[in-house]
Design a protein around this motif. Structure first.
Motif, PDB file in Angstrom:
ATOM      1  N   SER A 322       0.856  -1.185   0.000  1.00 46.33           N
ATOM      2  CA  SER A 322       0.000   0.000   0.000  1.00 46.33           C
ATOM      3  C   SER A 322       0.890   1.231   0.000  1.00 46.33           C
ATOM      4  O   SER A 322       1.755   1.375   0.860  1.00 46.33           O
ATOM      5  CB  SER A 322      -0.905  -0.006   1.236  1.00 46.33           C
ATOM      6  OG  SER A 322      -1.667   1.175   1.305  1.00 46.33           O
ATOM      7  N   VAL A 323       0.685   2.131  -0.984  1.00 42.49           N
ATOM      8  CA  VAL A 323       1.535   3.312  -1.113  1.00 42.49           C
ATOM      9  C   VAL A 323       0.686   4.569  -1.261  1.00 42.49           C
ATOM     10  O   VAL A 323      -0.496   4.504  -1.598  1.00 42.49           O
ATOM     11  CB  VAL A 323       2.511   3.205  -2.310  1.00 42.49           C
ATOM     12  CG1 VAL A 323       3.306   1.916  -2.249  1.00 42.49           C
ATOM     13  CG2 VAL A 323       1.777   3.317  -3.632  1.00 42.49           C
ATOM     14  N   LEU A 324       1.316   5.692  -0.999  1.00 38.78           N
ATOM     15  CA  LEU A 324       0.707   7.003  -1.227  1.00 38.78           C
ATOM     16  C   LEU A 324       1.648   7.792  -2.120  1.00 38.78           C
ATOM     17  O   LEU A 324       2.838   7.906  -1.819  1.00 38.78           O
ATOM     18  CB  LEU A 324       0.472   7.720   0.106  1.00 38.78           C
ATOM     19  CG  LEU A 324      -0.169   9.112   0.047  1.00 38.78           C
ATOM     20  CD1 LEU A 324      -1.051   9.334   1.264  1.00 38.78           C
ATOM     21  CD2 LEU A 324       0.900  10.217  -0.013  1.00 38.78           C
ATOM     22  N   THR A 325       1.137   8.335  -3.227  1.00 37.16           N
ATOM     23  CA  THR A 325       1.941   9.109  -4.171  1.00 37.16           C
ATOM     24  C   THR A 325       1.814  10.599  -3.860  1.00 37.16           C
ATOM     25  O   THR A 325       0.699  11.095  -3.630  1.00 37.16           O
ATOM     26  CB  THR A 325       1.493   8.851  -5.614  1.00 37.16           C
ATOM     27  OG1 THR A 325       1.569   7.444  -5.886  1.00 37.16           O
ATOM     28  CG2 THR A 325       2.377   9.597  -6.597  1.00 37.16           C
ATOM     29  N   ARG A 326       2.923  11.279  -3.845  1.00 34.23           N
ATOM     30  CA  ARG A 326       2.910  12.716  -3.592  1.00 34.23           C
ATOM     31  C   ARG A 326       2.233  13.436  -4.760  1.00 34.23           C
ATOM     32  O   ARG A 326       2.477  13.127  -5.927  1.00 34.23           O
ATOM     33  CB  ARG A 326       4.342  13.225  -3.418  1.00 34.23           C
ATOM     34  CG  ARG A 326       4.432  14.692  -3.055  1.00 34.23           C
ATOM     35  CD  ARG A 326       5.806  15.069  -2.565  1.00 34.23           C
ATOM     36  NE  ARG A 326       5.871  16.485  -2.228  1.00 34.23           N
ATOM     37  CZ  ARG A 326       6.696  17.006  -1.326  1.00 34.23           C
ATOM     38  NH1 ARG A 326       7.522  16.222  -0.674  1.00 34.23           N
ATOM     39  NH2 ARG A 326       6.686  18.301  -1.100  1.00 34.23           N
ATOM     40  N   SER A 327       1.392  14.433  -4.441  1.00 30.41           N
ATOM     41  CA  SER A 327       0.614  15.113  -5.468  1.00 30.41           C
ATOM     42  C   SER A 327       1.308  16.345  -6.032  1.00 30.41           C
ATOM     43  O   SER A 327       0.871  16.890  -7.058  1.00 30.41           O
ATOM     44  CB  SER A 327      -0.755  15.520  -4.905  1.00 30.41           C
ATOM     45  OG  SER A 327      -0.599  16.342  -3.758  1.00 30.41           O
ATOM     46  N   ASP A 328       2.394  16.806  -5.381  1.00 32.08           N
ATOM     47  CA  ASP A 328       3.114  17.979  -5.859  1.00 32.08           C
ATOM     48  C   ASP A 328       4.595  17.627  -6.002  1.00 32.08           C
ATOM     49  O   ASP A 328       5.041  16.598  -5.502  1.00 32.08           O
ATOM     50  CB  ASP A 328       2.937  19.163  -4.904  1.00 32.08           C
ATOM     51  CG  ASP A 328       3.451  18.853  -3.499  1.00 32.08           C
ATOM     52  OD1 ASP A 328       3.594  17.650  -3.169  1.00 32.08           O
ATOM     53  OD2 ASP A 328       3.712  19.790  -2.728  1.00 32.08           O
ATOM     54  N   PRO A 329       5.390  18.452  -6.692  1.00 30.85           N
ATOM     55  CA  PRO A 329       6.816  18.146  -6.823  1.00 30.85           C
ATOM     56  C   PRO A 329       7.502  18.092  -5.462  1.00 30.85           C
ATOM     57  O   PRO A 329       7.204  18.877  -4.568  1.00 30.85           O
ATOM     58  CB  PRO A 329       7.340  19.319  -7.665  1.00 30.85           C
ATOM     59  CG  PRO A 329       6.143  19.834  -8.393  1.00 30.85           C
ATOM     60  CD  PRO A 329       4.991  19.648  -7.452  1.00 30.85           C
ATOM     61  N   CYS A 330       8.431  17.162  -5.318  1.00 32.08           N
ATOM     62  CA  CYS A 330       9.148  17.024  -4.054  1.00 32.08           C
ATOM     63  C   CYS A 330      10.097  18.205  -3.862  1.00 32.08           C
ATOM     64  O   CYS A 330      10.764  18.649  -4.808  1.00 32.08           O
ATOM     65  CB  CYS A 330       9.929  15.714  -4.022  1.00 32.08           C
ATOM     66  SG  CYS A 330      10.721  15.372  -2.431  1.00 32.08           S
ATOM     67  N   ALA A 331      10.164  18.688  -2.623  1.00 33.80           N
ATOM     68  CA  ALA A 331      11.010  19.849  -2.318  1.00 33.80           C
ATOM     69  C   ALA A 331      12.490  19.567  -2.508  1.00 33.80           C
ATOM     70  O   ALA A 331      13.294  20.497  -2.599  1.00 33.80           O
ATOM     71  CB  ALA A 331      10.750  20.306  -0.880  1.00 33.80           C
ATOM     72  N   CYS A 332      12.887  18.271  -2.608  1.00 34.95           N
ATOM     73  CA  CYS A 332      14.302  17.940  -2.797  1.00 34.95           C
ATOM     74  C   CYS A 332      14.766  18.241  -4.222  1.00 34.95           C
ATOM     75  O   CYS A 332      15.961  18.256  -4.495  1.00 34.95           O
ATOM     76  CB  CYS A 332      14.561  16.483  -2.453  1.00 34.95           C
ATOM     77  SG  CYS A 332      13.993  15.314  -3.716  1.00 34.95           S
ATOM     78  N   GLY A 333      13.830  18.462  -5.136  1.00 35.37           N
ATOM     79  CA  GLY A 333      14.183  18.746  -6.518  1.00 35.37           C
ATOM     80  C   GLY A 333      14.275  17.534  -7.422  1.00 35.37           C
ATOM     81  O   GLY A 333      14.477  17.671  -8.625  1.00 35.37           O
ATOM     82  N   ASN A 334      14.111  16.341  -6.883  1.00 35.16           N
ATOM     83  CA  ASN A 334      14.165  15.124  -7.689  1.00 35.16           C
ATOM     84  C   ASN A 334      12.929  15.068  -8.596  1.00 35.16           C
ATOM     85  O   ASN A 334      11.804  15.153  -8.106  1.00 35.16           O
ATOM     86  CB  ASN A 334      14.200  13.909  -6.761  1.00 35.16           C
ATOM     87  CG  ASN A 334      14.487  12.611  -7.487  1.00 35.16           C
ATOM     88  OD1 ASN A 334      14.007  12.380  -8.589  1.00 35.16           O
ATOM     89  ND2 ASN A 334      15.256  11.732  -6.852  1.00 35.16           N
ATOM     90  N   PRO A 335      13.099  14.913  -9.919  1.00 32.89           N
ATOM     91  CA  PRO A 335      11.945  14.911 -10.823  1.00 32.89           C
ATOM     92  C   PRO A 335      11.171  13.601 -10.866  1.00 32.89           C
ATOM     93  O   PRO A 335      10.100  13.529 -11.473  1.00 32.89           O
ATOM     94  CB  PRO A 335      12.589  15.193 -12.189  1.00 32.89           C
ATOM     95  CG  PRO A 335      13.950  14.560 -12.086  1.00 32.89           C
ATOM     96  CD  PRO A 335      14.386  14.800 -10.653  1.00 32.89           C
ATOM     97  N   LEU A 336      11.702  12.552 -10.249  1.00 33.10           N
ATOM     98  CA  LEU A 336      11.047  11.244 -10.282  1.00 33.10           C
ATOM     99  C   LEU A 336       9.854  11.218  -9.327  1.00 33.10           C
ATOM    100  O   LEU A 336       9.839  11.927  -8.318  1.00 33.10           O
ATOM    101  CB  LEU A 336      12.041  10.153  -9.906  1.00 33.10           C
ATOM    102  CG  LEU A 336      13.262  10.017 -10.819  1.00 33.10           C
ATOM    103  CD1 LEU A 336      14.282   9.046 -10.216  1.00 33.10           C
ATOM    104  CD2 LEU A 336      12.850   9.558 -12.222  1.00 33.10           C
ATOM    105  N   PRO A 337       8.821  10.405  -9.619  1.00 30.82           N
ATOM    106  CA  PRO A 337       7.640  10.329  -8.751  1.00 30.82           C
ATOM    107  C   PRO A 337       8.019   9.993  -7.311  1.00 30.82           C
ATOM    108  O   PRO A 337       8.911   9.158  -7.071  1.00 30.82           O
ATOM    109  CB  PRO A 337       6.819   9.205  -9.378  1.00 30.82           C
ATOM    110  CG  PRO A 337       7.287   9.125 -10.788  1.00 30.82           C
ATOM    111  CD  PRO A 337       8.733   9.494 -10.775  1.00 30.82           C
ATOM    112  N   ALA A 338       7.356  10.642  -6.360  1.00 28.60           N
ATOM    113  CA  ALA A 338       7.657  10.443  -4.940  1.00 28.60           C
ATOM    114  C   ALA A 338       6.509   9.710  -4.260  1.00 28.60           C
ATOM    115  O   ALA A 338       5.338  10.051  -4.452  1.00 28.60           O
ATOM    116  CB  ALA A 338       7.900  11.788  -4.265  1.00 28.60           C
TER     117      ALA A 338
END
Length: 454
Positions: A322-338
């Motif tokens: 069971s996972v939750l996907t982040r809905s906005d860009p990650c603050a770390c700057g990584n472009p991959l899905p979080a």
């Protein structure tokens, strides 16, 4: 491969998505040609497929039951694989001089046997480089060199588990024979501490629950090692516990969410999110009917597609997490899905409430409670009845077992009552038990053949 991975990553989400679509189409075309199972399963589908949602869902039970029809190298048979994995002297050795073998321990009821081809190993190396580049600072490299690159892998031994096979492959190189050592997770803690003190690793790679135990030993002064990096795997861990491990060792702590079916799936960032290597893997959060779950909402399970491995294709495979996907860009700057992993769907506890409905509690909800209780070194929660829980407890050195149990029971009871539940709690006399693969499952849900009096 490493150069392509770096270029794709730097080009941003659009380039990653383009790579993903092209690789999926190529993998499906190859699989239809070489695998009787997938050729039959995909009959009637469009000739070129770039959207994974068009594909039927597969499962471990199905892939193991029809093993010989799924593999794309027809020299490979289930009978030959079973004979190979039965011989523990062959751990890390190539099967048919071509493939790495990894097995799962079968804690979900089905033992898995998986082949990894050379392309997948090359991709895994490239993704490891991406991961380390995100974790390590320039000065860390000098410390690792000063520590001669000594790497301690604390994981399961005695079987063809992915970690044991990886350790064996590394040790088969000239440098690895001197610098890489596998410490069986089953080793008694006092012996493990003594051996790690003697080895003095620059890199420490344990399961997350084992890292927590070793951090306690470091804080108590019995373990005194100085790793530059601690890489966690296999299990979820509360953020406070991750910080405690980092403080105990004075090290960077990295975490990865992966699977035997796709060992290069993701890696953590400094913001505490896990980034999916989506140029080489597809992860689809879905509900119980395998319909897409939007970002920001916890999924029931997740479907995995490994775009690198062709000998045993993994396509829209129900991973059970069971996972939750982040809905906005990650603050770390990584472009991959979080994403954040909430635990295995199979590990979620379900209880009946007073109104005839059901309430689910995730493993991370419980781990957050355990993290607040002083004196808990390791705990394992087992559902023994629809409204009954049994707890196996390992208190920290010097802690009063009864006092720790009272505090733990009070906090768990408070959590459950806040969810409208009345659940009986019992302290099991046995200590926490690892699986055959050496991992400690925080939660063991009720199964039909496990029902006992609470």
């Amino acid at each position: 491969m490493l150069l392509d991975a770096r270029r794709t990553y730097r080009a941003g989400p659009a380039a990653v998505a383009e790579r993903q679509r092209a690789r999926l189409a190529d993998l499906i075309a190859f699989t239809r040609t070489r695998s009787p199972f997938y050729r039959q399963l995909y009959a009637g589908l469009p000739e070129r497929i770039e959207d994974p949602s068009l594909l039927p869902v597969t499962s471990k039970r199905e892939l193991m039951a029809r093993f010989d029809e799924i593999v794309t190298d027809h020299r490979v048979t289930r009978q030959a694989m079973e004979a190979f994995v039965a011989d523990t002297t062959l751990i890390g050795q190539p099967f048919l001089n071509a493939y790495t073998v990894a097995t799962t321990s079968g804690t979900t009821g089905i033992r898995g046997m998986f082949l990894i081809d050379q392309q997948a190993l090359v991709v895994a190396t490239a993704m490891a480089g991406r991961m380390l580049a995100s974790w390590l600072r320039p000065r860390d490299a000098f410390r690792i060199v000063a520590g001669r690159g000594r790497t301690a892998m604390v994981s399961a031994s005695g079987g063809h588990f992915a970690s044991a096979a990886a350790a064996a492959r590394l040790r088969n190189t000239r440098r690895g024979a001197r610098t890489v050592r596998l410490f069986p997770v089953q080793t008694p803690l006092t012996q493990l501490v003594a051996e790690l003190n003697s080895f003095r690793p620059a890199l420490l790679a344990p399961y997350a629950s084992t890292a927590a135990l070793l951090a306690s030993e470091q804080q108590a002064g019995r373990l005194h090692i100085n790793p530059v990096l601690v890489t966690l795997s296999a299990e979820g861990l509360a953020p406070d516990e991750r910080r405690r491990i980092a403080d105990a060792f004075g090290a960077t702590v990295g975490n990865s969410y992966a699977a035997t079916e796709c060992p290069f799936l993701s890696f953590s960032c400094r913001q505490g999110w896990l980034h999916v290597n989506s140029d080489w893997a597809i992860l689809e959060p879905v509900d119980a009917d395998h319909r897409p779950v939007p970002p920001g909402r916890q999924s029931h399970t997740v479907l995995l597609t490994n775009l690198a491995n062709r000998v045993q294709p993994i396509l829209r495979y129900d991973l059970g997490d069971s996972v939750l996907t982040r809905s906005d860009p990650c603050a770390c700057g990584n472009p991959l899905p979080a994403i954040q992993v909430q635990g295995r769907a199979a590990d979620v506890l379900t209880f009946p409430d007073a109104h005839g409905s059901s309430v689910t509690i995730t493993p991370l909800t419980l781990s957050a409670v355990l993290d607040r209780i002083p004196g808990v070194e390791l705990a394992q929660i087992m559902q023994t009845a629809p409204t009954g829980l049994s707890v196996r407890l390992r208190p920290a050195a010097g802690a009063d077992r009864e006092q720790v149990w009272r505090s733990l029971a009070t906090e768990i009871d408070r959590l459950l009552r806040a969810h409208g539940l009345d659940v009986a709690l019992h302290l099991d006399g046995a200590p926490p038990q690892p699986t055959a693969g050496g991992k400690y499952r925080l939660v063991q849900p009720l199964r039909s053949n496990d029902i006992t009096e609470s």
